[in-house]
Design a protein around this motif. Structure first.
Motif, mmCIF file in Angstrom:
data_model
loop_
_atom_site.group_PDB
_atom_site.id
_atom_site.type_symbol
_atom_site.label_atom_id
_atom_site.label_comp_id
_atom_site.label_asym_id
_atom_site.label_seq_id
_atom_site.Cartn_x
_atom_site.Cartn_y
_atom_site.Cartn_z
ATOM 1 N N PRO A 45 0.850 -1.195 0.000
ATOM 2 C CA PRO A 45 0.000 0.000 0.000
ATOM 3 C C PRO A 45 0.885 1.245 0.000
ATOM 4 C CG PRO A 45 -0.638 -1.535 1.739
ATOM 5 C CD PRO A 45 0.641 -2.049 1.171
ATOM 6 N N ARG A 46 0.547 2.188 -0.836
ATOM 7 C CA ARG A 46 1.359 3.406 -0.919
ATOM 8 C C ARG A 46 1.382 4.133 0.432
ATOM 9 N NH1 ARG A 46 1.837 7.297 -6.105
ATOM 10 N NH2 ARG A 46 2.882 9.035 -5.113
ATOM 11 N N THR A 47 0.258 4.034 1.157
ATOM 12 C CA THR A 47 0.181 4.696 2.473
ATOM 13 C C THR A 47 1.217 4.111 3.447
ATOM 14 O OG1 THR A 47 -1.589 3.141 2.980
ATOM 15 C CG2 THR A 47 -2.245 5.388 2.395
ATOM 16 N N LEU A 49 4.214 3.118 2.707
ATOM 17 C CA LEU A 49 5.498 3.775 2.417
ATOM 18 C C LEU A 49 5.464 5.213 2.949
ATOM 19 C CD1 LEU A 49 8.313 3.727 0.903
ATOM 20 C CD2 LEU A 49 7.105 4.909 -0.931
ATOM 21 N N GLU A 50 4.374 5.915 2.689
ATOM 22 C CA GLU A 50 4.265 7.316 3.133
ATOM 23 C C GLU A 50 4.442 7.404 4.643
ATOM 24 O OE1 GLU A 50 0.465 8.439 1.546
ATOM 25 O OE2 GLU A 50 1.273 8.803 -0.483
ATOM 26 N N HIS A 51 3.897 6.385 5.329
ATOM 27 C CA HIS A 51 3.978 6.339 6.790
ATOM 28 C C HIS A 51 5.438 6.353 7.267
ATOM 29 C CE1 HIS A 51 2.367 5.776 10.702
ATOM 30 N NE2 HIS A 51 2.963 4.625 10.890
ATOM 31 N N GLN A 52 6.324 5.730 6.477
ATOM 32 C CA GLN A 52 7.746 5.671 6.836
ATOM 33 C C GLN A 52 8.420 7.044 6.699
ATOM 34 O OE1 GLN A 52 9.276 2.680 7.790
ATOM 35 N NE2 GLN A 52 7.244 1.770 7.669
ATOM 36 N N PHE A 53 7.754 7.954 5.987
ATOM 37 C CA PHE A 53 8.350 9.278 5.760
ATOM 38 C C PHE A 53 7.488 10.382 6.383
ATOM 39 C CE2 PHE A 53 10.276 6.555 2.630
ATOM 40 C CZ PHE A 53 11.596 6.977 2.610
#
Length: 218
Positions: A45-47, A49-53
């Motif tokens: 889920p793209r979210t 990955l976003e969560h990691q940043f």
């Protein structure tokens, strides 16, 4: 050299090419780790990955880097999911064929899909892999898991949501029976489907009717 990254209509970030390249490298490393943690997924889920940043002030830098990595053909990405090209489960030829067959069967079956048990019976080879392949396909966004036994094809689900949106905008709500008739399916599917749509915040219950869930504003 300096790279310009548009943050908002009026603000932009100037970042040195070297720093930008290092940031792209960090994204690739993060995705590698995600692939190691979830070996059965082609994409994540793209979210996630976003969560990691999360520490970034703005997601625009991340989006610009993702766009660059996509152009460099290092990642496979769409609005919902993202993954490294060449990563993911190593399926045998038979498993890959079965995966394609399962997706096709569910797409053709529309709103009355065969259950997991029925799909296992229909499989001539690799029967024991059916459950795992269905889950993998759901993780990769091609199928939608409604219950342990029922999967809908993503396209079928999109059509269902479009039909329901149109119908629910012009009524004060629909019962499960109304929804069953609208979609031309049976109670066996209509009930879990309605519960699934409630669970993802697409519909909400109002007595014995379903209405479109109020759009979350935040």
């Amino acid at each position: 050299g300096i790279r310009r990254v548009k943050l908002t209509a009026t603000r932009e970030l100037l970042i040195h090419h070297q720093r930008f390249a290092e940031f792209c490298g960090r994204i690739l490393k993060t995705l590698e780790r995600m692939h190691r943690e979830h070996p059965l997924r082609f994409k994540h889920p793209r979210t996630a990955l976003e969560h990691q940043f999360d520490y970034l002030d703005s997601m625009e830098l991340l989006n610009a880097a993702i766009e660059q990595l996509k152009q460099d053909k290092k990642i496979d990405v769409n609005r919902e999911s993202i993954g490294l090209i060449g990563y993911g489960p190593k399926l045998s030829k038979g498993e890959r064929q079965l995966l394609e067959q399962l997706n096709r069967q569910l797409q053709e079956a529309g709103v009355k899909p065969p259950s997991v048990k029925e799909l296992e019976k229909l499989a001539t080879k690799n029967r024991q892999s059916v459950q795992e392949l269905l889950q993998m396909s759901a993780d990769n966004g091609e199928l939608v898991k409604i219950t342990k036994e029922i999967y809908f094809h993503r396209q079928v689900m999109e059509e269902v949501q479009q039909k329901l949106t149109t119908a629910l905008q012009t009524t004060d709500g629909l019962t499960v029976s109304d929804i069953r008739q609208l979609l031309d399916t049976t109670r066996k599917y209509a009930v879990p489907l309605c519960e699934y749509l409630d669970s993802i915040g697409f519909t909400a219950r109002d007595g014995d009717k379903r209405v479109l869930a109020p759009v979350a504003t935040g």
